[in-house]
Design a protein around this motif. Structure first.
Motif, PDB file in Angstrom:
ATOM      1  N   ASP A 219      95.114 -45.598 -13.863  1.00  0.00           N
ATOM      2  CA  ASP A 219      95.789 -46.028 -12.640  1.00  0.00           C
ATOM      3  C   ASP A 219      95.254 -47.341 -12.084  1.00  0.00           C
ATOM      4  OD1 ASP A 219      97.159 -43.644 -12.916  1.00  0.00           O
ATOM      5  OD2 ASP A 219      96.009 -42.603 -11.376  1.00  0.00           O
ATOM      6  N   LEU A 220      93.969 -47.594 -12.272  1.00  0.00           N
ATOM      7  CA  LEU A 220      93.363 -48.781 -11.670  1.00  0.00           C
ATOM      8  C   LEU A 220      92.849 -49.797 -12.685  1.00  0.00           C
ATOM      9  CD1 LEU A 220      91.377 -47.018  -8.803  1.00  0.00           C
ATOM     10  CD2 LEU A 220      93.625 -48.112  -8.680  1.00  0.00           C
ATOM     11  N   GLY A 221      92.909 -49.465 -13.965  1.00  0.00           N
ATOM     12  CA  GLY A 221      92.451 -50.398 -14.991  1.00  0.00           C
ATOM     13  C   GLY A 221      90.948 -50.570 -15.045  1.00  0.00           C
ATOM     14  N   VAL A 222      90.201 -49.570 -14.566  1.00  0.00           N
ATOM     15  CA  VAL A 222      88.738 -49.640 -14.558  1.00  0.00           C
ATOM     16  C   VAL A 222      88.224 -49.317 -15.957  1.00  0.00           C
ATOM     17  CG1 VAL A 222      86.648 -48.625 -13.553  1.00  0.00           C
ATOM     18  CG2 VAL A 222      88.680 -48.967 -12.136  1.00  0.00           C
ATOM     19  N   ASN A 223      87.261 -50.110 -16.454  1.00  0.00           N
ATOM     20  CA  ASN A 223      86.684 -49.817 -17.767  1.00  0.00           C
ATOM     21  C   ASN A 223      85.682 -48.667 -17.659  1.00  0.00           C
ATOM     22  OD1 ASN A 223      84.329 -50.948 -16.711  1.00  0.00           O
ATOM     23  ND2 ASN A 223      84.530 -52.862 -17.855  1.00  0.00           N
ATOM     24  N   LEU A 224      85.192 -48.161 -18.796  1.00  0.00           N
ATOM     25  CA  LEU A 224      84.300 -47.000 -18.779  1.00  0.00           C
ATOM     26  C   LEU A 224      83.005 -47.217 -17.991  1.00  0.00           C
ATOM     27  CD1 LEU A 224      84.596 -45.317 -22.297  1.00  0.00           C
ATOM     28  CD2 LEU A 224      85.388 -44.488 -20.090  1.00  0.00           C
ATOM     29  N   PRO A 225      82.316 -48.357 -18.163  1.00  0.00           N
ATOM     30  CA  PRO A 225      81.115 -48.550 -17.339  1.00  0.00           C
ATOM     31  C   PRO A 225      81.442 -48.560 -15.844  1.00  0.00           C
ATOM     32  CG  PRO A 225      81.099 -50.082 -19.178  1.00  0.00           C
ATOM     33  CD  PRO A 225      82.447 -49.417 -19.175  1.00  0.00           C
ATOM     34  N   GLY A 226      82.554 -49.161 -15.483  1.00  0.00           N
ATOM     35  CA  GLY A 226      82.966 -49.181 -14.082  1.00  0.00           C
ATOM     36  C   GLY A 226      83.320 -47.791 -13.585  1.00  0.00           C
ATOM     37  N   ALA A 227      83.963 -46.996 -14.430  1.00  0.00           N
ATOM     38  CA  ALA A 227      84.310 -45.630 -14.059  1.00  0.00           C
ATOM     39  C   ALA A 227      83.048 -44.797 -13.858  1.00  0.00           C
ATOM     40  CB  ALA A 227      85.206 -44.997 -15.127  1.00  0.00           C
ATOM     41  N   ALA A 228      82.064 -44.971 -14.736  1.00  0.00           N
ATOM     42  CA  ALA A 228      80.800 -44.234 -14.598  1.00  0.00           C
ATOM     43  C   ALA A 228      80.125 -44.584 -13.278  1.00  0.00           C
ATOM     44  CB  ALA A 228      79.876 -44.539 -15.776  1.00  0.00           C
ATOM     45  N   LEU A 229      80.084 -45.861 -12.946  1.00  0.00           N
ATOM     46  CA  LEU A 229      79.487 -46.305 -11.687  1.00  0.00           C
ATOM     47  C   LEU A 229      80.261 -45.759 -10.499  1.00  0.00           C
ATOM     48  CD1 LEU A 229      77.475 -48.010 -10.068  1.00  0.00           C
ATOM     49  CD2 LEU A 229      79.020 -49.957 -10.396  1.00  0.00           C
ATOM     50  N   ALA A 230      81.582 -45.844 -10.556  1.00  0.00           N
ATOM     51  CA  ALA A 230      82.408 -45.346  -9.453  1.00  0.00           C
ATOM     52  C   ALA A 230      82.199 -43.852  -9.242  1.00  0.00           C
ATOM     53  CB  ALA A 230      83.878 -45.652  -9.727  1.00  0.00           C
ATOM     54  N   LEU A 231      82.119 -43.087 -10.313  1.00  0.00           N
ATOM     55  CA  LEU A 231      81.896 -41.647 -10.194  1.00  0.00           C
ATOM     56  C   LEU A 231      80.552 -41.345  -9.549  1.00  0.00           C
ATOM     57  CD1 LEU A 231      83.349 -40.525 -13.609  1.00  0.00           C
ATOM     58  CD2 LEU A 231      84.158 -39.783 -11.367  1.00  0.00           C
ATOM     59  N   ASP A 232      79.520 -42.067  -9.969  1.00  0.00           N
ATOM     60  CA  ASP A 232      78.196 -41.860  -9.372  1.00  0.00           C
ATOM     61  C   ASP A 232      78.205 -42.194  -7.887  1.00  0.00           C
ATOM     62  OD1 ASP A 232      77.210 -41.025 -11.816  1.00  0.00           O
ATOM     63  OD2 ASP A 232      76.274 -42.958 -12.303  1.00  0.00           O
ATOM     64  N   LEU A 233      78.875 -43.284  -7.529  1.00  0.00           N
ATOM     65  CA  LEU A 233      78.947 -43.672  -6.123  1.00  0.00           C
ATOM     66  C   LEU A 233      79.762 -42.679  -5.304  1.00  0.00           C
ATOM     67  CD1 LEU A 233      79.393 -47.534  -6.502  1.00  0.00           C
ATOM     68  CD2 LEU A 233      77.351 -46.295  -5.725  1.00  0.00           C
ATOM     69  N   LEU A 234      80.854 -42.180  -5.869  1.00  0.00           N
ATOM     70  CA  LEU A 234      81.655 -41.176  -5.173  1.00  0.00           C
ATOM     71  C   LEU A 234      80.856 -39.896  -4.933  1.00  0.00           C
ATOM     72  CD1 LEU A 234      85.088 -41.634  -6.975  1.00  0.00           C
ATOM     73  CD2 LEU A 234      84.609 -42.044  -4.545  1.00  0.00           C
ATOM     74  N   GLU A 235      80.085 -39.478  -5.922  1.00  0.00           N
ATOM     75  CA  GLU A 235      79.257 -38.279  -5.754  1.00  0.00           C
ATOM     76  C   GLU A 235      78.171 -38.501  -4.712  1.00  0.00           C
ATOM     77  OE1 GLU A 235      77.831 -36.953  -9.549  1.00  0.00           O
ATOM     78  OE2 GLU A 235      79.791 -36.148 -10.104  1.00  0.00           O
ATOM     79  N   GLU A 236      77.581 -39.689  -4.701  1.00  0.00           N
ATOM     80  CA  GLU A 236      76.557 -40.006  -3.711  1.00  0.00           C
ATOM     81  C   GLU A 236      77.164 -40.005  -2.303  1.00  0.00           C
ATOM     82  OE1 GLU A 236      73.572 -43.679  -2.681  1.00  0.00           O
ATOM     83  OE2 GLU A 236      74.020 -43.271  -4.782  1.00  0.00           O
ATOM     84  N   LEU A 237      78.339 -40.574  -2.164  1.00  0.00           N
ATOM     85  CA  LEU A 237      79.031 -40.589  -0.877  1.00  0.00           C
ATOM     86  C   LEU A 237      79.342 -39.167  -0.409  1.00  0.00           C
ATOM     87  CD1 LEU A 237      80.370 -42.231   1.371  1.00  0.00           C
ATOM     88  CD2 LEU A 237      82.425 -42.316  -0.052  1.00  0.00           C
ATOM     89  N   GLU A 238      79.802 -38.339  -1.322  1.00  0.00           N
ATOM     90  CA  GLU A 238      80.098 -36.948  -0.990  1.00  0.00           C
ATOM     91  C   GLU A 238      78.835 -36.204  -0.554  1.00  0.00           C
ATOM     92  OE1 GLU A 238      81.579 -33.075  -3.451  1.00  0.00           O
ATOM     93  OE2 GLU A 238      82.656 -34.936  -3.819  1.00  0.00           O
ATOM     94  N   ALA A 239      77.729 -36.449  -1.211  1.00  0.00           N
ATOM     95  CA  ALA A 239      76.455 -35.821  -0.838  1.00  0.00           C
ATOM     96  C   ALA A 239      76.013 -36.263   0.551  1.00  0.00           C
ATOM     97  CB  ALA A 239      75.385 -36.124  -1.874  1.00  0.00           C
ATOM     98  N   LEU A 240      76.172 -37.556   0.849  1.00  0.00           N
ATOM     99  CA  LEU A 240      75.817 -38.074   2.167  1.00  0.00           C
ATOM    100  C   LEU A 240      76.690 -37.459   3.249  1.00  0.00           C
ATOM    101  CD1 LEU A 240      75.263 -41.854   1.361  1.00  0.00           C
ATOM    102  CD2 LEU A 240      73.521 -40.192   2.092  1.00  0.00           C
ATOM    103  N   ARG A 241      77.961 -37.304   2.963  1.00  0.00           N
ATOM    104  CA  ARG A 241      78.868 -36.684   3.941  1.00  0.00           C
ATOM    105  C   ARG A 241      78.482 -35.233   4.203  1.00  0.00           C
ATOM    106  NH1 ARG A 241      84.482 -39.293   1.779  1.00  0.00           N
ATOM    107  NH2 ARG A 241      84.298 -41.238   2.936  1.00  0.00           N
ATOM    108  N   ARG A 242      78.100 -34.525   3.160  1.00  0.00           N
ATOM    109  CA  ARG A 242      77.687 -33.123   3.343  1.00  0.00           C
ATOM    110  C   ARG A 242      76.437 -33.033   4.199  1.00  0.00           C
ATOM    111  NH1 ARG A 242      79.094 -32.431  -2.180  1.00  0.00           N
ATOM    112  NH2 ARG A 242      76.912 -32.691  -2.733  1.00  0.00           N
ATOM    113  N   ARG A 243      75.517 -33.965   4.035  1.00  0.00           N
ATOM    114  CA  ARG A 243      74.270 -33.952   4.813  1.00  0.00           C
ATOM    115  C   ARG A 243      74.514 -34.240   6.287  1.00  0.00           C
ATOM    116  NH1 ARG A 243      69.687 -37.591   2.441  1.00  0.00           N
ATOM    117  NH2 ARG A 243      71.343 -38.541   1.238  1.00  0.00           N
ATOM    118  N   THR A 244      75.519 -35.050   6.606  1.00  0.00           N
ATOM    119  CA  THR A 244      75.744 -35.441   7.992  1.00  0.00           C
ATOM    120  C   THR A 244      76.644 -34.472   8.741  1.00  0.00           C
ATOM    121  OG1 THR A 244      77.590 -36.894   7.383  1.00  0.00           O
ATOM    122  CG2 THR A 244      75.393 -37.891   7.505  1.00  0.00           C
ATOM    123  N   THR A 245      77.240 -33.538   8.051  1.00  0.00           N
ATOM    124  CA  THR A 245      78.122 -32.580   8.745  1.00  0.00           C
ATOM    125  C   THR A 245      77.471 -31.245   8.939  1.00  0.00           C
ATOM    126  OG1 THR A 245      79.156 -31.923   6.652  1.00  0.00           O
ATOM    127  CG2 THR A 245      80.253 -33.614   7.962  1.00  0.00           C
TER     128      THR A 245
END
Length: 100
Positions: A74-100
Motif C-alpha cells: 500500500d505504501l511502497g515501503v521496502n523490507l528494511p523500512g517495514a522492519a523499522l516501522a513495525l518496531d516503532l509502531l510496537e514501541e509507540l503502542e507500549a508507550l501508550r499502554r504505560r500512560t493509560t
C-alpha cells in the motif's frame, strides 16, 4: 449523485498460543516461502525452530508479517523500512499502554 465503492474486510481473531507452520503462514498471507525467508532475514519476525521445515510462528508474528506486507503493497515501503516501522509502531503502542 456520487457513486461510492465499499470494500469489506474480514479477519479472524486467533488465540495467541496458536502455532503456525511456514505453510500456514504462506497461506494466511498469500505469499511464497521465499518472501517469508526474506522477512525473517530482515528481522521482521523470528520464528521458533532450527530450520524452515520446523519453524513455528505465533499469531503476533503473523500480524507483523501481514502489517509488513501492507506497508509494502500500500505504501511502497521496502523490507528494511517495514522492519523499522513495525518496531516503532510496537514501541509507540507500549508507550501508550504505560500512560493509560
Amino acid at each position: 449523485m456520487t457513486k461510492r465503492t465499499v470494500t469489506a474486510t474480514y479477519s479472524v481473531v486467533l488465540d495467541e498460543t496458536v502455532e503456525l507452520s511456514l505453510v500456514d503462514v504462506c497461506e494466511a498471507c498469500r505469499i511464497d516461502a521465499e518472501s517469508v525467508f526474506e522477512m525473517v532475514n530482515e528481522g521482521i519476525v523470528d520464528p521458533e525452530g532450527s530450520d524452515p521445515t520446523n519453524w513455528k510462528f505465533n499469531t503476533l508474528a503473523l500480524r507483523r508479517l501481514q502489517t509488513a506486507l501492507h506497508l509494502q503493497r500500500d505504501l511502497g515501503v521496502n523490507l528494511p523500512g517495514a522492519a523499522l516501522a513495525l518496531d516503532l509502531l510496537e514501541e509507540l503502542e507500549a508507550l501508550r499502554r504505560r500512560t493509560t
